[in-house]
Design a protein around this motif. Sequence first.
Motif, mmCIF file in Angstrom:
data_model
loop_
_atom_site.group_PDB
_atom_site.id
_atom_site.type_symbol
_atom_site.label_atom_id
_atom_site.label_comp_id
_atom_site.label_asym_id
_atom_site.label_seq_id
_atom_site.Cartn_x
_atom_site.Cartn_y
_atom_site.Cartn_z
ATOM 1 N N LEU A 155 0.820 -1.202 0.000
ATOM 2 C CA LEU A 155 0.000 0.000 0.000
ATOM 3 C C LEU A 155 0.858 1.257 0.000
ATOM 4 O O LEU A 155 0.591 2.224 -0.728
ATOM 5 N N GLN A 156 1.907 1.232 0.826
ATOM 6 C CA GLN A 156 2.785 2.405 0.941
ATOM 7 C C GLN A 156 4.186 1.934 1.279
ATOM 8 O O GLN A 156 4.427 1.428 2.379
ATOM 9 N N PRO A 157 5.137 2.068 0.366
ATOM 10 C CA PRO A 157 6.508 1.630 0.647
ATOM 11 C C PRO A 157 7.043 2.248 1.935
ATOM 12 O O PRO A 157 6.825 3.428 2.208
ATOM 13 N N GLY A 158 7.679 1.420 2.730
ATOM 14 C CA GLY A 158 8.223 1.885 3.999
ATOM 15 C C GLY A 158 7.381 1.509 5.195
ATOM 16 O O GLY A 158 7.870 1.505 6.329
ATOM 17 N N LEU A 159 6.110 1.187 4.974
ATOM 18 C CA LEU A 159 5.283 0.744 6.086
ATOM 19 C C LEU A 159 5.626 -0.699 6.438
ATOM 20 O O LEU A 159 5.820 -1.532 5.547
ATOM 21 N N PRO A 160 5.682 -1.027 7.720
ATOM 22 C CA PRO A 160 5.959 -2.415 8.099
ATOM 23 C C PRO A 160 4.741 -3.295 7.851
ATOM 24 O O PRO A 160 3.600 -2.814 7.816
ATOM 25 N N ALA A 161 4.977 -4.587 7.670
ATOM 26 C CA ALA A 161 3.862 -5.519 7.478
ATOM 27 C C ALA A 161 2.894 -5.447 8.645
ATOM 28 O O ALA A 161 1.675 -5.552 8.466
ATOM 29 N N ARG A 162 3.454 -5.234 9.845
ATOM 30 C CA ARG A 162 2.607 -5.159 11.033
ATOM 31 C C ARG A 162 2.421 -3.685 11.426
ATOM 32 O O ARG A 162 2.796 -3.260 12.516
ATOM 33 N N THR A 163 1.826 -2.940 10.539
ATOM 34 C CA THR A 163 1.532 -1.533 10.848
ATOM 35 C C THR A 163 0.549 -1.431 12.007
ATOM 36 O O THR A 163 0.643 -0.520 12.830
ATOM 37 N N ILE A 164 -0.401 -2.354 12.089
ATOM 38 C CA ILE A 164 -1.357 -2.407 13.192
ATOM 39 C C ILE A 164 -0.911 -3.485 14.161
ATOM 40 O O ILE A 164 -0.759 -4.658 13.785
ATOM 41 N N ALA A 165 -0.727 -3.098 15.427
ATOM 42 C CA ALA A 165 -0.197 -4.034 16.423
ATOM 43 C C ALA A 165 -1.258 -4.949 17.001
ATOM 44 O O ALA A 165 -0.938 -5.988 17.581
ATOM 45 N N GLY A 166 -2.523 -4.594 16.857
ATOM 46 C CA GLY A 166 -3.614 -5.392 17.387
ATOM 47 C C GLY A 166 -4.918 -4.655 17.179
ATOM 48 O O GLY A 166 -4.932 -3.433 16.986
ATOM 49 N N THR A 167 -6.020 -5.394 17.203
ATOM 50 C CA THR A 167 -7.319 -4.816 16.870
ATOM 51 C C THR A 167 -8.382 -5.303 17.844
ATOM 52 O O THR A 167 -8.390 -6.473 18.239
ATOM 53 N N VAL A 168 -9.294 -4.391 18.189
ATOM 54 C CA VAL A 168 -10.446 -4.688 19.039
ATOM 55 C C VAL A 168 -11.701 -4.398 18.222
ATOM 56 O O VAL A 168 -11.915 -3.257 17.802
ATOM 57 N N CYS A 169 -12.497 -5.411 17.971
ATOM 58 C CA CYS A 169 -13.690 -5.274 17.139
ATOM 59 C C CYS A 169 -14.934 -5.552 17.973
ATOM 60 O O CYS A 169 -15.123 -6.670 18.466
ATOM 61 N N VAL A 170 -15.777 -4.540 18.106
ATOM 62 C CA VAL A 170 -16.965 -4.595 18.961
ATOM 63 C C VAL A 170 -18.207 -4.719 18.083
ATOM 64 O O VAL A 170 -18.463 -3.856 17.237
#
Length: 290
Positions: free
Chosen positions: A164-179
Amino acid sequence: MHAGDVLAEGERHYNARLSVANYRDIFARWARDSAALRTAVPCQLDLPYGTQAMETLDLFLPAGRPRGTLMYIHGGYWRSLDKSDASIVAPPFTAAGYAVAVVNYALCPVVSVETIVDQVRRAAAWLHGHSADWGAPPERLFACGHSAGGHLAAMLLATDWPALQPGLPARTIAGTVCVSALYDLRPLLQVPSVLEATRFTPESAAALSPALHRPLTKAPLLTAVGLDENPGFHEQFLAISRSWHGVHAGHVACPGRDHFTILDELTHSDGAIALAALRLMRSQHATLLQ
């Protein structure tokens, strides 16, 4: 079953406003309490993460250096509500030392859900790239969303960030909470009140369903559902818990909560979802250093 019966069943399963008679009062309380909060706590409002009018976010800051950043995405079936209704999510997390970014996005039918997914991805990329501006470590960017916002948060775990954007890590999101989130959108093809705004097709519903794809990192997913919610939201939880079992880190079942009052468990410091979310976020600190 006749077509009309199928559509009526779809509404019964997924139209939360039909099942919660006082939902307008709840929405009014969210907006009122959020407006009061914005006048009482440190915050930066309407920060642009993109070039379009709705591509803005509100940033709430803790005392001292943030331990990380929580990105919150409001619900409303991709067609209603606003970040200004959701400031109340911030206090439990700022009190625990996290910055909170409450994100806006354009709404259906003016834009498609595909466009909204792109906007939320851009918001996450912006937050990762700008976290040093408020002193937060970029690797501790978490996402949380309610209802359609939970769908959008889950889509972040199925995003190829370096592509999506060069330079972003594969794990840009460290965790998710879905309600009370939506993970398989195909049943919404039988919900006229949703289709009117989203204009889903069988192809787009499948393409936009996290449960039909796979998470692209090991970042954990925490789910929550109110026990008084429409049957469809319980079915959605079962779908993601099966298909994403490898990253599904826990579930919070909330007795006595419907699709809207469940947010009290996130916005109150002693709420079951807020406490579980903070446990998940803290558990990732050591993991992210490895």
